[in-house]
Scaffold this motif. Structure first.
Motif, short mmCIF file in Angstrom:
data_model
loop_
_atom_site.label_atom_id
_atom_site.label_comp_id
_atom_site.label_asym_id
_atom_site.label_seq_id
_atom_site.Cartn_x
_atom_site.Cartn_y
_atom_site.Cartn_z
N ASN A 129 0.83 -1.21 0.00
CA ASN A 129 0.00 0.00 0.00
C ASN A 129 0.86 1.26 0.00
OD1 ASN A 129 -2.45 -1.26 -0.11
ND2 ASN A 129 -2.93 -1.03 2.06
N LEU A 172 -10.09 -6.79 -2.65
CA LEU A 172 -9.32 -8.04 -2.80
C LEU A 172 -8.51 -8.37 -1.56
CD1 LEU A 172 -8.06 -7.67 -6.49
CD2 LEU A 172 -9.53 -9.49 -5.60
N THR A 173 -8.10 -7.35 -0.81
CA THR A 173 -7.28 -7.59 0.37
C THR A 173 -8.02 -7.42 1.69
OG1 THR A 173 -6.52 -5.27 0.34
CG2 THR A 173 -5.17 -6.89 -0.82
N ARG A 177 -4.05 -13.12 -3.46
CA ARG A 177 -4.86 -11.92 -3.21
C ARG A 177 -4.02 -10.65 -3.40
NH1 ARG A 177 -9.70 -11.62 -0.36
NH2 ARG A 177 -10.74 -13.59 0.02
N ALA A 190 -4.34 -7.78 -6.34
CA ALA A 190 -4.54 -6.37 -5.98
C ALA A 190 -3.45 -5.49 -6.60
CB ALA A 190 -4.56 -6.21 -4.46
N TRP A 215 -3.98 -5.17 -10.41
CA TRP A 215 -5.06 -4.23 -10.72
C TRP A 215 -4.60 -2.79 -10.48
CZ3 TRP A 215 -9.09 -3.69 -13.54
CH2 TRP A 215 -9.89 -2.57 -13.37
N THR A 216 -3.87 -2.58 -9.40
CA THR A 216 -3.34 -1.24 -9.12
C THR A 216 -2.40 -0.80 -10.23
OG1 THR A 216 -3.51 -1.67 -6.74
CG2 THR A 216 -2.13 0.17 -7.43
N ALA A 230 -9.00 -3.16 -5.75
CA ALA A 230 -7.81 -3.62 -5.04
C ALA A 230 -8.05 -3.69 -3.54
CB ALA A 230 -6.63 -2.70 -5.35
N THR A 231 -8.79 -2.72 -3.01
CA THR A 231 -9.09 -2.71 -1.57
C THR A 231 -9.91 -3.93 -1.16
OG1 THR A 231 -9.06 -0.30 -1.56
CG2 THR A 231 -10.13 -1.39 0.30
#
Length: 255
Positions: free
Chosen positions: A55, A211-212, A147, A151, A154-155, A208-209
């Motif tokens: 992140n 997914l995690t 996961r 994410a 995708w980011t 993304a959020t």
């Protein structure tokens, strides 16, 4: 021509320096997290570390690396007037633009993979792989990696949009600094308005959020995935279209 572009720019000093910067950030962040974990200030599992480390990267250094390298690939051509060479050889302008877009995509993928692979190795080498939970459901190491990898990929697609925007600005202003700063500020603007009401990009940013942070992946599939991908695809088409039109109309040879 595209393969030649990749060989040229992936062998530049800038490309390797930027990758080294991402690994340097990862090592410094890891030292900080290990210290906080060992003294009990912030105990964490490998999953916690992966979330925090990745992140931090995708909201700070990663987009800066992408927009800087993307802006460099086009503004450098203007600076040394090397764009004239393929044009004199009869290469159509759309293939020049396509080469820059592919180069932007591959560099974005490289910057995210180098950091993510390094973070996975450090996560399971330095932190416990036990007691990894998400909404009271135990996670295996493989699921954690899948996961986080999904994410991050995708980011990378989202950040790729700003790499394209940096290309557009480089064509408009022919200056790497202006293009880099402009595209990075656009990224920060999107980041800071992510939770704003009626933000059309919100579904794209939620994927993304979820997914995690969500145990049930159906919440992603039946939630923001389709509208988020549709928004991403439409934005890619608009930015690439604007980039091509801008470059197509320029008089490069006689300026």
């Amino acid at each position: 021509m595209i393969s030649a572009e990749i060989k040229i720019y992936f062998n530049t000093r800038l490309f390797w320096v930027l990758n080294a910067l991402s690994l340097g950030m990862l090592l410094l962040y890891s030292l900080l997290m290990v210290g906080m974990d060992r003294v009990g200030l912030m105990p964490m599992t490998a999953f916690d570390y992966l979330i925090n480390a990745n992140n931090t990267y995708v909201t700070t250094l990663f987009p800066l690396l992408v927009v800087l390298f993307s802006a460099y690939t086009f503004s450098n051509e203007y600076r040394y007037r090397t764009l004239m060479i393929p044009l004199f050889e009869g290469v159509q302008r759309r293939y020049i633009v396509l080469g820059k877009v592919v180069l932007c995509a591959l560099s974005t993928l490289t910057f995210v993979l180098v950091y993510f692979v390094g973070s996975v190795g450090l996560a399971f080498g330095l932190f416990s792989a036990q007691d990894m939970f998400l909404e009271n459901r135990a996670l295996s190491a493989l699921e954690v990696i899948c996961r986080m990898g999904s994410a991050m990929l995708w980011t990378a697609l989202v950040v790729f949009l700003f790499g394209l925007f940096a290309l557009f600005l480089a064509v408009q202003f022919r200056n790497v600094l202006v293009a880099t700063v402009g595209a990075f500020l656009a990224f920060l603007g999107l980041l800071f308005t992510a939770s704003a009401r009626h933000n059309p990009f919100t579904p794209m940013l939620q994927i993304a959020t979820l997914l995690t942070q969500t145990a049930d992946l159906a919440a992603v599939i039946h939630g923001p995935l389709v509208p988020g991908f549709s928004i991403w695809l439409a934005t890619v088409a608009i930015v690439i279209g604007g980039l091509w039109l801008s470059f197509h109309r320029q008089d490069i040879v006689f300026e």
